[in-house]
Design a protein around this motif. Structure first.
Motif, short mmCIF file in Angstrom:
data_model
loop_
_atom_site.label_atom_id
_atom_site.label_comp_id
_atom_site.label_asym_id
_atom_site.label_seq_id
_atom_site.Cartn_x
_atom_site.Cartn_y
_atom_site.Cartn_z
N ILE A 1 48.14 106.93 -26.11
CA ILE A 1 46.87 107.52 -25.65
C ILE A 1 45.78 106.45 -25.60
O ILE A 1 44.98 106.40 -24.66
CB ILE A 1 46.45 108.69 -26.56
CG1 ILE A 1 47.43 109.86 -26.42
CG2 ILE A 1 45.04 109.15 -26.24
CD1 ILE A 1 47.08 111.06 -27.26
N LYS A 2 45.75 105.57 -26.62
CA LYS A 2 44.76 104.49 -26.64
C LYS A 2 44.90 103.59 -25.41
O LYS A 2 43.91 103.14 -24.82
CB LYS A 2 44.92 103.64 -27.90
CG LYS A 2 44.48 104.32 -29.18
CD LYS A 2 44.69 103.38 -30.36
CE LYS A 2 44.32 104.05 -31.68
NZ LYS A 2 44.57 103.15 -32.84
N GLN A 3 46.15 103.33 -25.00
CA GLN A 3 46.40 102.43 -23.88
C GLN A 3 45.94 102.99 -22.55
O GLN A 3 45.75 102.24 -21.58
CB GLN A 3 47.89 102.08 -23.82
CG GLN A 3 48.37 101.26 -24.99
CD GLN A 3 49.89 101.16 -25.07
OE1 GLN A 3 50.59 101.50 -24.11
NE2 GLN A 3 50.40 100.69 -26.19
N THR A 4 45.74 104.32 -22.47
CA THR A 4 45.28 104.91 -21.22
C THR A 4 43.87 104.46 -20.86
O THR A 4 43.47 104.51 -19.70
CB THR A 4 45.31 106.45 -21.29
OG1 THR A 4 44.39 106.91 -22.32
CG2 THR A 4 46.70 106.97 -21.61
N ILE A 5 43.12 104.00 -21.86
CA ILE A 5 41.74 103.56 -21.63
C ILE A 5 41.71 102.37 -20.67
O ILE A 5 40.80 102.24 -19.84
CB ILE A 5 41.05 103.20 -22.97
CG1 ILE A 5 41.01 104.42 -23.88
CG2 ILE A 5 39.66 102.64 -22.74
CD1 ILE A 5 40.52 104.11 -25.28
N ASP A 6 42.71 101.50 -20.77
CA ASP A 6 42.74 100.28 -19.96
C ASP A 6 43.52 100.45 -18.66
O ASP A 6 43.89 99.46 -18.02
CB ASP A 6 43.35 99.13 -20.77
CG ASP A 6 42.50 98.76 -21.97
OD1 ASP A 6 41.27 98.83 -21.85
OD2 ASP A 6 43.08 98.43 -23.03
N LEU A 7 43.79 101.69 -18.27
CA LEU A 7 44.56 101.94 -17.04
C LEU A 7 43.69 102.57 -15.97
O LEU A 7 42.79 103.36 -16.27
CB LEU A 7 45.75 102.86 -17.33
CG LEU A 7 46.86 102.34 -18.24
CD1 LEU A 7 47.89 103.43 -18.49
CD2 LEU A 7 47.52 101.11 -17.63
N SER A 8 43.98 102.21 -14.74
CA SER A 8 43.37 102.90 -13.60
C SER A 8 44.47 103.60 -12.81
O SER A 8 45.63 103.15 -12.80
CB SER A 8 42.63 101.90 -12.70
OG SER A 8 43.55 100.99 -12.10
N LEU A 9 44.13 104.70 -12.17
CA LEU A 9 45.11 105.53 -11.48
C LEU A 9 44.62 105.82 -10.07
O LEU A 9 43.45 106.17 -9.86
CB LEU A 9 45.30 106.85 -12.26
CG LEU A 9 46.50 107.72 -11.93
CD1 LEU A 9 47.79 107.02 -12.37
CD2 LEU A 9 46.39 109.06 -12.66
N GLU A 10 45.51 105.67 -9.10
CA GLU A 10 45.14 106.00 -7.73
C GLU A 10 46.29 106.72 -7.02
O GLU A 10 47.47 106.42 -7.26
CB GLU A 10 44.75 104.74 -6.95
CG GLU A 10 45.85 103.72 -6.81
CD GLU A 10 45.39 102.47 -6.06
OE1 GLU A 10 46.07 102.09 -5.09
OE2 GLU A 10 44.36 101.91 -6.46
N LEU A 11 45.94 107.70 -6.19
CA LEU A 11 46.92 108.48 -5.46
C LEU A 11 47.44 107.67 -4.27
O LEU A 11 46.67 107.17 -3.46
CB LEU A 11 46.30 109.79 -4.97
CG LEU A 11 47.20 110.73 -4.16
CD1 LEU A 11 48.35 111.23 -5.02
CD2 LEU A 11 46.39 111.89 -3.61
N GLU A 12 48.75 107.55 -4.18
CA GLU A 12 49.37 106.76 -3.12
C GLU A 12 49.88 107.65 -2.00
O GLU A 12 49.75 107.35 -0.82
CB GLU A 12 50.51 105.91 -3.69
CG GLU A 12 51.03 104.85 -2.76
CD GLU A 12 52.03 103.95 -3.45
OE1 GLU A 12 53.05 104.48 -3.95
OE2 GLU A 12 51.81 102.73 -3.52
N ASN A 13 50.49 108.78 -2.39
CA ASN A 13 51.03 109.72 -1.41
C ASN A 13 50.91 111.12 -1.98
O ASN A 13 51.52 111.44 -2.98
CB ASN A 13 52.50 109.38 -1.10
CG ASN A 13 53.09 110.25 0.00
OD1 ASN A 13 52.41 111.16 0.49
ND2 ASN A 13 54.32 109.98 0.38
N GLY A 14 50.11 111.99 -1.32
CA GLY A 14 49.87 113.32 -1.85
C GLY A 14 50.34 114.44 -0.96
O GLY A 14 49.82 115.55 -1.01
#
Length: 420
Positions: free
Chosen positions: A204-217
């Motif tokens: 859960i702590k590591q999610t702070i340093d992650l970015s998320l983007e939709l590639e195919n929806g």
């Protein structure tokens, strides 16, 4: 072969999904025969030790970091092949026979091939080694007689169960510190054991340093890209099934050790999940793992040392003993009184346990005698009937094969001898 066959019998026929060994050719050949469907991994600790022995003249200290990076870092096969070629080129090891043999076994040690197999997060045979060390602490007397072995083994198991009860008590009676307001963190704290929860919390702590983007929806299946905001900027691809509410990540952490990766947790939080789908809580990591009724191959229930009632008793006695320790250590007079009373209580408990065991033993012996007596009475009642039937059967004409088969009707005993 005999050892593995005997082990499977002891486990009720259940075979492991993964097995770790050193680079023994004899063991490897048998594993491939008796466990063709299991993932056979080579212990990475032994692999690095063998590398140090075989490459000592080629500067292993400078080679080791690159070798370990080749083992752990690649997430796709193409990346591993590139790293391996670079390893040879940078260190001038094209003609090294040991590395060539090791490369042929790459599916047993390179983590890019292992992540699709459940291994409970293990990459070495350390579990086996730790058990060996644990038992050697009790069996350090050279040769011992059998009854002493049984006594020492029982003492070792009592010690191990005591530590397990301590861990169970810690899980049940303490609440961890939470790092966010996401309800999933509190849900996991209730489901997981304390140690496993801390592993989950790190993700859960590591999610702070992650970015998320939709590639195919488009449609039911959505594809996302998760990458680190800083650092190596490693990219993982997440495939999310909207209808089934399942997610798969290219890092394969969940498939490998049974705990969701930070990438998947980032996605679930992004989708505003209040609770994780139940299939992402493996029972083996939860508090409920020890509550199930387990039977041996004969169908008899195996006593559960982690019964909730035993944990409650342990917890209550722990609180009382802690109060006594706190008060009894304040001054020398109170300490002496507390110590003498506790020693007296321990002696009385030992006497009570010993007498209780003697009573149970006498009950078992009495029950055995009664069962033997009942069997003898039944045999006496059946004797006239047997004599009457014997008289009737003596008048019957034997068939052509009957007299021959009666000579060989004794049970056959098939023996197996293991060579040391």
């Amino acid at each position: 072969m005999w050892l593995f066959t005997t082990f499977f019998e002891a486990m009720g026929g259940k075979k492991p999904k993964s097995i770790f060994t050193d680079q023994s050719a004899a063991i490897s050949s048998v594993v491939d025969t008796v466990l063709p469907e299991a993932h056979h991994g080579l212990c990475l600790w032994h692999l690095c030790q063998n590398a140090a022995k075989n490459l000592s003249n080629n500067g292993y200290k400078t080679f080791a970091p690159q070798f370990k990076a080749c083992i752990y870092n690649p997430e796709i096969v193409e990346e591993f092949e590139q790293s391996w070629d670079k390893l040879f080129e940078d260190n001038g090891l094209r003609g090294n026979e040991w590395l060539q043999r090791t490369y042929k076994l790459r599916k047993k040690w390179a983590q890019v091939y292992s992540h699709a197999h459940f291994c409970a997060g293990m990459t070495t045979s350390q579990r086996s080694e730790s058990i060996n060390k644990f038992l050697k602490d009790y069996f350090n007397h050279g040769r011992i007689v059998l009854r002493e072995f049984v006594s020492l083994y029982s003492r070792a198991m009592d010690n191990r169960r005591e530590k397990e009860r301590e861990a169970e008590h810690l899980t049940q009676q303490t609440t961890p510190n939470f790092i966010c307001n996401w309800s999933v963190e509190r849900e996991a704290a209730k489901k997981y054991t304390k140690k496993i929860f801390y592993w989950f919390q790190e993700c859960i702590k590591q999610t702070i340093d992650l970015s998320l983007e939709l590639e195919n929806g488009d449609g039911t299946i959505r594809t996302y890209r998760a990458k680190e905001i800083e650092g190596r900027k490693r990219i993982c691809t997440l495939t999310y099934n909207h209808l089934e509410q399942t997610v798969s990540c290219t890092c394969k952490k969940f498939e490998f050790d049974g705990i969701l990766c930070s990438h998947a947790l980032k996605l679930f939080r992004h989708l505003e999940f209040k609770s994780l789908p139940p299939e992402y809580y493996l029972k083996r990591w939860t508090r409920a793992a020890t509550y199930e009724v387990i039977c041996d191959p004969m169908g008899e229930i195996i006593p559960n040392d982690n019964d909730p009632m035993l944990t409650a008793h342990y917890s209550e006695l722990s609180h009382i003993s802690q109060r006594i320790v706190s008060k009894g250590s304040r001054c020398i007079d109170v300490f002496s009184l507390s110590k003498s009373l506790l020693v007296e209580v321990e002696a009385k408990i030992d006497t009570f346990i010993a007498s209780d065991e003697d009573v149970n033993k006498s009950i078992r012996i009495d029950t055995h005698h009664k069962s033997v007596s009942n069997m003898q009475q039944e045999a006496q009642l059946r004797e006239p009937t047997k004599r009457r039937l014997k008289g009737q059967s003596s008048k019957r004409i034997k068939g052509p094969l009957e007299s021959k088969s009666r000579k060989n009707n004794s049970p056959k005993v098939i023996g197996m001898q293991a060579m040391s």
